[in-house]
Design an enzyme around this catalytic site. Structure first.
Site, PDB file in Angstrom:
ATOM      1  N   LYS A 134     -51.578 -42.045  12.897  1.00  0.00           N
ATOM      2  CA  LYS A 134     -50.266 -42.330  13.491  1.00  0.00           C
ATOM      3  C   LYS A 134     -49.862 -41.353  14.589  1.00  0.00           C
ATOM      4  CE  LYS A 134     -48.629 -45.979  11.216  1.00  0.00           C
ATOM      5  NZ  LYS A 134     -48.136 -47.188  11.902  1.00  0.00           N
TER       6      LYS A 134
ATOM      7  N   SER B   3     -58.174 -44.561   7.639  1.00  0.00           N
ATOM      8  CA  SER B   3     -56.988 -44.397   8.482  1.00  0.00           C
ATOM      9  C   SER B   3     -56.058 -43.271   8.066  1.00  0.00           C
ATOM     10  CB  SER B   3     -56.197 -45.711   8.530  1.00  0.00           C
ATOM     11  OG  SER B   3     -55.785 -46.080   7.224  1.00  0.00           O
TER      12      SER B   3
END
Length: 504
Positions: free
Chosen positions: A51, A305
């Site tokens: 992110k 991720s």
């Protein structure tokens, strides 16, 4: 349209805050799947997730006036930490609105990275509404977690790195999907340069908003989402992200909670790091794809991720891993209550390892056994075991895919309450916040007796509850109305086989 994203990706300034993460070979998983498996280690970013890329790239595109006003978002997860760090690096004020029940570890992580935390509301929607209100009142710039071209381009730098790090032919890239920013950014870059590389999106079965949109041909909003894989627990795919995903993503694979738990173990075995459920979803999808397509000798890449895992959730993950690998079966077996029957049952199991065993006298004729049995690779030996037990005249029920048995029954084996009448059984998901149980009890008041109650904390925002209520036949409509008005998701389990065998 792809050209504008390629330019944004190439011009991205993410490396002022993010790092280029390694593309590591997973040797154990490669051997098991008989393919070359590479892991893109976004869990090694400074905020332990990808992110930071999108958040920083978005901030880097703001004007001086916009930066002076400050930025705001609503998030209880990785976007909150990514934006807080990005803003800190750039010297921009960042307000992060988080729901009040957000675990303290996540609140402290945002504060440690320079974010100004505002706790508001009991749900994400309430936090989001407040953040948007602050945009109107105080002039903050709202930074969307995924549905923004610059955020998408920031995530797309992962695709750029993959092609730089792996010069050989790539068969498929597996990407976890929530709102779609990660998949959209990687897909548009990969397909622009290498259209033959398969780009496969992976979603949790409990929050498959991209698959629903693909099937419908338009964005749809899921009525509810499961939050085990909270990093991808999104009810509706983004507008920009859907436009890109339906053009550049080859297919969507959905995976179960058990399959995600097994994938967490796979990543840990090869890297000794523990990805969050969303971070391991791509590996779960990869395993499913390999089994379906029966491919060998190819190069497969999975995006790990993130690694923002709640420690309290690890127990739950470990419990579900063997079921996800199909190396454990949960069986309910009726034994005739006679001398030697228990020994005969154990002899029938042979040399198979027993992972769990609960035995309960039922009556003068029958005893009940709830057992976990180790199996071979991909469940080898289960059908043979079931057949052997039935040939010995044991009544056996396979509960390996029974969610209630896995969540509750295996922890509640203690016998049946013969004096309880008109009992009906329900599974509820409660918000994990003060007052949720009291609200439940107040809703039903003195009208229905609670005859059973089981709760286990899973380290998530939602609690899983199993409730037995004594409901007279003429009160059934009244009871259903009360449950609907309560607003908590629920499922009736009165006909569940595990319940009938062990608790009713």
């Amino acid at each position: 349209m792809p050209h504008q994203y390629i330019k944004k990706i190439l011009a991205s300034r993410v490396y002022e805050a993010a790092v280029e993460t390694p593309l590591d070979e997973a040797t154990n998983l490669s051997a098991r799947l008989q393919n070359r498996v590479l892991l893109k280690r976004e869990d090694l970013q400074p905020v332990f997730s990808f992110k930071i890329r999108g958040a920083y790239n978005k901030l880097a595109q703001l004007s001086d006036d916009e930066r002076a006003r400050g930025v705001i978002c609503a998030s209880a997860g990785n976007h909150a930490q990514g934006l807080a760090m990005a803003a800190s690096v750039m010297g921009v004020k960042a307000v992060i609105v988080m729901p009040r029940p957000t675990p303290e570890i996540k609140v402290n992580a945002v504060k440690a990275r320079g974010g100004q935390v505002v706790l508001h509301g009991d749900t994400f929607d309430e936090a989001l509404a407040y953040a948007l209100q602050q945009v109107d009142e105080k002039g903050y710039v709202f930074v969307h977690p995924y549905d923004d071209p610059y955020t998408i381009a920031g995530q797309g730098t992962i695709g750029m790195e993959i092609l730089r790090q792996e010069s050989g032919p790539i068969h498929s890239i597996f990407i976890p999907v929530g709102g779609g920013g990660l998949a959209a950014g990687i897909a548009v870059y990969i397909k622009y340069l290498y259209p033959d590389v398969r780009v496969i999106a992976v979603e949790s079965e409990e929050s498959a908003c991209l698959k629903a949109a693909m099937d419908a041909g338009e964005r749809v909003k899921l009525p509810q989402v499961g939050i085990f894989a909270d990093g991808i627990a999104v009810a509706q795919i983004g507008e920009h992200t859907f436009d890109l995903c339906r053009k550049y993503v080859d297919e969507v694979i959905t995976v179960s909670t058990d399959e995600i738990c097994a994938a967490i173990k796979d990543v840990f075995t090869d890297t000794r790091s523990i990805p969050e459920p969303a971070g391991a979803a791509s590996i779960a999808g990869m395993k499913k794809y390999v089994e379906r397509e029966n491919i060998e000798g190819e190069t497969l890449i999975g995006i790990v991720s993130g690694a923002n895992m709640n420690f309290s959730r690890l127990r739950y993950v470990a419990e579900r891993t063997d079921l996800g690998e199909k190396t454990e079966a949960l069986l309910a077996v009726k034994l005739p209550e006679r001398p030697g029957s228990f020994r005969e049952f154990c002899l029938t199991l042979g040399k198979r390892a027993v992972t769990e065993f609960n035995y309960r006298y039922a009556d003068s004729n029958t005893a009940h056994v709830f057992a976990g049995i180790s199996l071979g690779k991909h469940g080898e030996g289960k059908e043979e075991l079931l057949q052997n037990l039935r040939e010995k005249d044991f009544e056996v029920v396979d509960l390996s895919d029974d969610e209630m048995a896995k969540l509750h029954i295996r922890y509640m084996i203690g016998g049946q309450a013969s004096g309880v009448t008109n009992e009906e059984l329900f599974r509820f998901e409660f918000p994990e916040k003060p007052g949720a149980l009291l609200r439940f009890l107040n809703q039903f008041g003195d009208r229905f007796n609670v005859s059973m109650f089981h709760y286990r904390n899973h380290g998530a925002a939602e609690a899983r509850i199993l409730v037995g209520l004594q409901i007279d036949p003429e009160q059934r409509d009244e009871a259903r109305k009360a449950m609907d008005e309560l607003g908590y998701p629920y499922w009736e389990e009165s006909d569940n086989q595990a319940y009938k065998l062990f608790l009713r």
